[in-house]
Design a protein around this motif. Structure first.
Motif: not given
Length: 304
Positions: A288-299
Motif C-alpha cells: 500500500n502506497n508504494l511507488n514502484l514500477n512507474g506508479g503508485l500502488w494502493y490497497e
C-alpha cells in the motif's frame, strides 16, 4: 632463477599474470562492477528505494560497487580486487537468499534484470578473483625465499588460482541457474480469484482480498480497460485472473479486461486487480502506497 621457482625446498608460488592480460582483468573487473552497480541504481530509482531496509541496501550496493570499481581501475591493487570479488559474491548471495527465503520481509521473484545482474556478478568475481589471487609482476620477480602460511599466500598468490576461480564461478552459475529455474517453475505469474473476493480489516481499513485472504491492489497508471503492469512488473504484482465474483455482502462491481498476453484479468470498480509478492501471509498490506514500477500502488478499499 625465475620468480616462481622453489627455493630451499619451498613450494612453487602462483604464476604471475603480467602485461596486457593483467590490465584486461583490471579493466574487465572494474567494468563489470560498474555494470552491476548501474543495474542496481536503475532498480533503486524505479521503485526499490521505497522498500524498507531493502532500499537502503540497494543504495549501499550502488555506492560500494562504484567505489570499488574506481579503486580497482585506478590502483590495480590486489587488495581492491579481492574486496571487489568478495563484494560481488556477497551481492549474489543476497539475491539468492531473497529468492529462496526472502530478505527483510521481501521475497524476490525471477526477473530479467535479476538474472543479468547475477551473471555479471559472477563474471566480476571471476575477473577480480583471478587478479587478486595471482602475484603482481613485482612480486613475481623477487628472488628471496617465500614465507609460508597466510602471509605467503597473500604476498605470492595462490597456486592454481585459475582453476580455483573457474571452479567457484561454475558452481556459482549452477546455483544461480537452479535458483531462478526453481522460482520460475513455482510461480504462475498470476493470482487466482477462485472462490470469490472477500473483505478483511487491515490497519482499521476494510480492504478487498482474494479468497485466501491476500490483499488486493490497484495501480494508478492503469485505466478501466487496460493494465500497464507487464513483464517484470507483473512478476512483483501478479495480476488476478478473471473472471471474479464477490462473496456475499461485498459491495461493488467486478468485471474483466484482456491483458496484452490475451489472458483475462479481474477488475473491481474499474480497477484491474493485483496481489503483491511481499505479502507473505493473509492480513498483510506491504504494497500500500508504494511507488514502484512507474506508479503508485494502493490497497483496494471497500465501503458500504
Amino acid at each position: 632463477m625465475q620468480g616462481d621457482t622453489t627455493i630451499q625446498g619451498e613450494p612453487r608460488s602462483a604464476r604471475a599474470v603480467t602485461g596486457w592480460p593483467r590490465l584486461a582483468l583490471r579493466v574487465a573487473g572494474a567494468g563489470l562492477l560498474f555494470a552491476a552497480g548501474g543495474i542496481h541504481l536503475d532498480l533503486y530509482l524505479t521503485g526499490f528505494r521505497n522498500l524498507p531496509t531493502i532500499g537502503w541496501l540497494f543504495l549501499f550496493q550502488v555506492i560500494a560497487a562504484f567505489a570499488l570499481a574506481l579503486a580497482v581501475l585506478i590502483t590495480g591493487s590486489r587488495l581492491a580486487a579481492a574486496a571487489g570479488a568478495l563484494f560481488a559474491l556477497a551481492t549474489l548471495g543476497g539475491y539468492l537468499l531473497s529468492l529462496w527465503v526472502g530478505l527483510f520481509g521481501f521475497k524476490e521473484v525471477r526477473t530479467t534484470a535479476g538474472i543479468v545482474a547475477g551473471v555479471i556478478e559472477v563474471a566480476a568475481a571471476a575477473a577480480l578473483g583471478l587478479l587478486a589471487l595471482t602475484p603482481s609482476p613485482a612480486a613475481a620477480g623477487r628472488h628471496q625465499a617465500r614465507a609460508g602460511g597466510i602471509g605467503g599466500l597473500v604476498r605470492d598468490g595462490v597456486p592454481r588460482a585459475g582453476w580455483l576461480v573457474a571452479g567457484v564461478s561454475v558452481l556459482a552459475l549452477v546455483v544461480l541457474g537452479g535458483s531462478v529455474a526453481a522460482v520460475g517453475s513455482g510461480s504462475s505469474g498470476s493470482a487466482s480469484a477462485g472462490g470469490g473476493l472477500k473483505t478483511a480489516t487491515i490497519g482499521g481499513v476494510t480492504v478487498l482480498t482474494t479468497a485466501k485472504g491476500f490483499t488486493l491492489y490497484w495501480f494508478a497508471p492503469d485505466t478501466p480497460t487496460k493494465s500497464v503492469c507487464n513483464s517484470s512488473c507483473a512478476a512483483y504484482w501478479p495480476p488476478v485472473k478473471g473472471p471474479a465474483a464477490l462473496s456475499a455482502g461485498v459491495a461493488g462491481q467486478v468485471g474483466t479486461i484482456k491483458r496484452s498476453d490475451g489472458s483475462l484479468q479481474a477488475t473491481y470498480n474499474g480497477h484491474p486487480l493485483y496481489t503483491y509478492v511481499a505479502d507473505g501471509a493473509p492480513g498483510q498490506a506491504k504494497g500500500n502506497n508504494l511507488n514502484l514500477n512507474g506508479g503508485l500502488w494502493y490497497e483496494v478499499k471497500v465501503s458500504g
